[in-house]
Design a protein around this motif. Sequence first.
Motif, PDB file in Angstrom:
ATOM      1  N   ASN A 168       0.756  -1.118   0.190  1.00 41.45           N
ATOM      2  CA  ASN A 168       0.133  -0.010   0.014  1.00 41.45           C
ATOM      3  C   ASN A 168       0.735   1.259  -0.115  1.00 41.45           C
ATOM      4  O   ASN A 168       1.971   1.238   0.435  1.00 41.45           O
ATOM      5  N   ARG A 180       0.320   5.478   0.645  1.00 42.16           N
ATOM      6  CA  ARG A 180      -0.321   6.508   0.990  1.00 42.16           C
ATOM      7  C   ARG A 180       0.542   7.908   0.590  1.00 42.16           C
ATOM      8  O   ARG A 180       1.702   8.337   1.220  1.00 42.16           O
ATOM      9  N   SER A 187      -4.929   6.843  -0.708  1.00 42.38           N
ATOM     10  CA  SER A 187      -4.148   5.750  -0.510  1.00 42.38           C
ATOM     11  C   SER A 187      -4.169   4.836  -1.597  1.00 42.38           C
ATOM     12  O   SER A 187      -5.315   4.390  -1.885  1.00 42.38           O
ATOM     13  N   ASN A 222      -3.293   0.726  -3.414  1.00 36.46           N
ATOM     14  CA  ASN A 222      -2.988  -0.517  -3.159  1.00 36.46           C
ATOM     15  C   ASN A 222      -2.080  -0.781  -4.300  1.00 36.46           C
ATOM     16  O   ASN A 222      -1.548  -0.069  -5.238  1.00 36.46           O
ATOM     17  N   THR A 261      -7.635   2.867  -2.165  1.00 33.17           N
ATOM     18  CA  THR A 261      -8.317   2.188  -0.795  1.00 33.17           C
ATOM     19  C   THR A 261      -8.899   3.067   0.104  1.00 33.17           C
ATOM     20  O   THR A 261      -9.638   2.516   0.903  1.00 33.17           O
TER      21      THR A 261
END
Length: 364
Positions: free
Chosen positions: A265, A267, A273, A275, A281
């Motif tokens: 992941n 961010r 964010s 994946n 996500t």
Amino acid sequence: MRFLFCIIAFLMIGQAIERPTFEDFVAGYERNKASMFNYEGLPAFVLSENLLAVLKLPNAKLNKYVKYDPFLNLYLVRTDFSLIPTPMGDEEKLTRNDWVGVWDPNKPYIGHIKYLAQNINERDQLDFNTKIGLLGTACCEMMGIALDDNSFIGNRYLKHFMKYNDVYWGDIGVDFALRENKIYVNKIRKNGQFLINDEVISVDGTPVKSLRKLNEKILFADPGSTLYFQVLRDNVDLNISTEVFAKDISMFNLPNTKPKVKPTNFRSNLGLSVNSSLIVTKVDPKSKADLAGFMVGDKILRVNNAIVKDFKNLQTILAGGNDFNILIQRKSSKLPLHNFNDNLLGNINTNGDGNFQFFIRLKK
């Protein structure tokens, strides 16, 4: 008197085991040579069909291994090819009359086991000059790994070594000593149940007569298992149950051999964010990504007309600019106008499977 001496000498000769020849050990080498070889320049010895014990030498190390045990100075290596192990014998059953040797095709290294170590900080000893190699009988049983200082690592330690993927040796936080043929608690490191000078009578119902066997019963015990001691304290019999825990090896500063977990992941400080499939996500409320119109489930396809390959690529692009046109793919059910006539959707493109592609402008 001389007659008695002759009788004793005759009996000793009759009970002695004939010394094997160098050729016997050469034959043993030929039968077992597939169990010993160099692995990335280090001496390696087969323990099972896919496990190797690799001896660490000064100024040399392996890059890929299951674990490195600082007590044995061995790497445990799991191979992706089949190995040919040598049958393991029981070095504890050998007497001072039994012959062992280091299998070698060029020079005889033959003698007896002199001494079995009392604890993990010692080494088993041989009474003859040795080299690094497999220690075995003249026939075909391996007894351990011989080192070049007349010592060896016995099979009982090697079997425990190959049992766990991490370095583990049992401990109960107590050290013992032998005094006048009795075993006493000599030091307490981490155990509130024993007292110094407690005499150990039995463990798990078996009388304790050997310091080595007591120490190895603890060393080889499974983690979290319980040992039951009978001790004599001030002439009073006591029963003590104590749990086995892992011996502290923090003083060795061992390298972490566990593979690093790949990030799944990413961010962004813009409140987004993503994946590993480049699907959004999470969108932080009131962040720049939220205000730009991103939604959970959006799939990022391009940034500033460049195809995005993975989230590391996305991370690099977002770190290197300030203004981005981001092409995303979104399910039609998440479009604000999904209940209206398609003609009202203007320049939004559909790929025919209920997903629409459009650009979102994102500024830092």
